[in-house]
Motif scaffolding. Structure first.
Motif, PDB file in Angstrom:
ATOM      1  N   ASN A 104      37.260  40.057  39.777  1.00  0.00           N
ATOM      2  CA  ASN A 104      37.734  38.758  39.296  1.00  0.00           C
ATOM      3  C   ASN A 104      38.333  37.952  40.465  1.00  0.00           C
ATOM      4  O   ASN A 104      38.263  38.380  41.626  1.00  0.00           O
ATOM      5  CB  ASN A 104      38.727  38.931  38.129  1.00  0.00           C
ATOM      6  N   GLN A 105      38.895  36.789  40.135  1.00  0.00           N
ATOM      7  CA  GLN A 105      39.389  35.893  41.184  1.00  0.00           C
ATOM      8  C   GLN A 105      40.595  36.466  41.928  1.00  0.00           C
ATOM      9  O   GLN A 105      40.967  35.962  42.986  1.00  0.00           O
ATOM     10  CB  GLN A 105      39.721  34.508  40.608  1.00  0.00           C
ATOM     11  N   ARG A 106      41.175  37.536  41.399  1.00  0.00           N
ATOM     12  CA  ARG A 106      42.276  38.208  42.096  1.00  0.00           C
ATOM     13  C   ARG A 106      41.792  39.415  42.894  1.00  0.00           C
ATOM     14  O   ARG A 106      42.597  40.148  43.467  1.00  0.00           O
ATOM     15  CB  ARG A 106      43.344  38.654  41.085  1.00  0.00           C
ATOM     16  N   GLY A 107      40.471  39.622  42.909  1.00  0.00           N
ATOM     17  CA  GLY A 107      39.919  40.748  43.654  1.00  0.00           C
ATOM     18  C   GLY A 107      39.995  42.073  42.911  1.00  0.00           C
ATOM     19  O   GLY A 107      39.666  43.127  43.480  1.00  0.00           O
ATOM     20  N   GLU A 108      40.403  42.027  41.655  1.00  0.00           N
ATOM     21  CA  GLU A 108      40.482  43.261  40.860  1.00  0.00           C
ATOM     22  C   GLU A 108      39.091  43.643  40.344  1.00  0.00           C
ATOM     23  O   GLU A 108      38.358  42.773  39.847  1.00  0.00           O
ATOM     24  CB  GLU A 108      41.431  43.057  39.665  1.00  0.00           C
TER      25      GLU A 108
END
Lengths: 205, 205
Positions: free
Chosen positions: B121-125
């Motif tokens: 996702n956009q948080r790199g998760e």
């Protein structure tokens, strides 16, 4: 629709759903995920491949399995943990694909259910097969046309992020189980194609 | 778009694609496969689950991997043989999901390429991870806005149904490889999240 808890799910339980791979359905799918692969829409490109015609994207077919799991067995409230997919045959535009799931293992202590999953075309030929692992709802949930009779919120509110830590350890277990079950499931996946479902079939265009 | 033959594909090659999980994209997806699971659209039902809100269907996310494989690496003309999927975290509406693929094995004698696949996702998760096996086109194919420069039709016309027999034997090999590679790939999948792609990134809404 009823989302079944694990105590109402038994090895051998089956469900299925059929859907036509119409041009409009597949176009919507490709738009939704931004897939511009000409194999699925450009007859000049597709005509030069080994298939000699445009074919339906495999993940459209695979998504029918998710629809069965999420609406019929276990039904609403289940959480998708893992899915393995093998594409065995191309799907043509206009084919009617039936996705079938069958419970092969209950892991009660981890609230997990393992399914054999198979998709067949209107001739009964297997176009996709694999296995799925899901977490059924902790307690039964019923849902009809937007009316919810839910008795689960209290239990679930106690488990906010437990699923995430559980998921981390599931993959190795899933692969080990799938590897061991392969010889048996390859045979029984074929045998599923001749068997009727335990739940009603619906065909949507 | 260029569909690469196996001689132009190397271990470590990477590609990616990003897409917003907008309500309209996801609605189109659910319509296309007929998935009526209220978890994805009814906030009253979804609000009572452990997620406490509607979440994006996992197969929408998984389908982004297929889009990368079919449009970027190997690109047009590749045939999807198998995919394993583990969902590790829920995707929210409005999240920007990036699907990344990286070549981990070339099986030249069988014209097969095995990929490590991960979506973040956009948080790199990491929200999804797994492996894919595809058959790249036998010879390179280029495609741009409906204009095809294809040199493959002669070779492919000699292989009309060879893929089907090949596919039958691929599953066992895939699982064995995946099982063996698991420990390594779990670590390297995480490391992918911090690395840039070798091909351009595109973000579509």
């Amino acid at each position: 629709m009823t989302g079944l808890a694990i105590d109402r799910i038994h090895v051998g339980d089956r469900a299925e759903l059929s859907r036509v791979a119409s041009s409009s359905n597949v176009s919507e799918f490709l738009d939704s995920v931004g897939d511009r692969n000409p194999l699925h829409h450009d007859s000049r490109v597709a005509g030069t491949t080994r298939f000699a015609r445009p074919i339906v994207p495999g993940m459209w077919t695979a998504s029918l399995v998710a629809a069965v799991l999420g609406t019929k067995l276990p039904g609403p409230g289940c959480v998708y943990v893992a899915q393995s997919i093998e594409f065995t045959r191309p799907v043509d535009f206009g084919d009617t694909i039936t996705a079938r799931v069958e419970v092969v293992e209950r892991l009660v202590e981890h609230n997990r259910v393992r399914f054999k999953t198979v998709c067949v075309n209107q001739r009964g030929e297997i176009v996709m097969r694999g296995e799925a692992v899901v977490l059924p709802p902790k307690v039964e949930i019923s849902y009809a046309e937007g009316v919810t009779n839910n008795i689960a919120w209290l239990e679930w509110s106690r488990l906010p992020y437990q699923w995430a830590t559980e998921a981390v350890t599931s993959w190795t277990r899933f692969y080990a189980a799938a590897l061991g079950a392969w010889s048996a499931s390859a045979d029984s996946a074929r045998s599923m194609t001749g068997q009727g479902p335990k739940t009603p079939t619906e065909t949507e265009a």
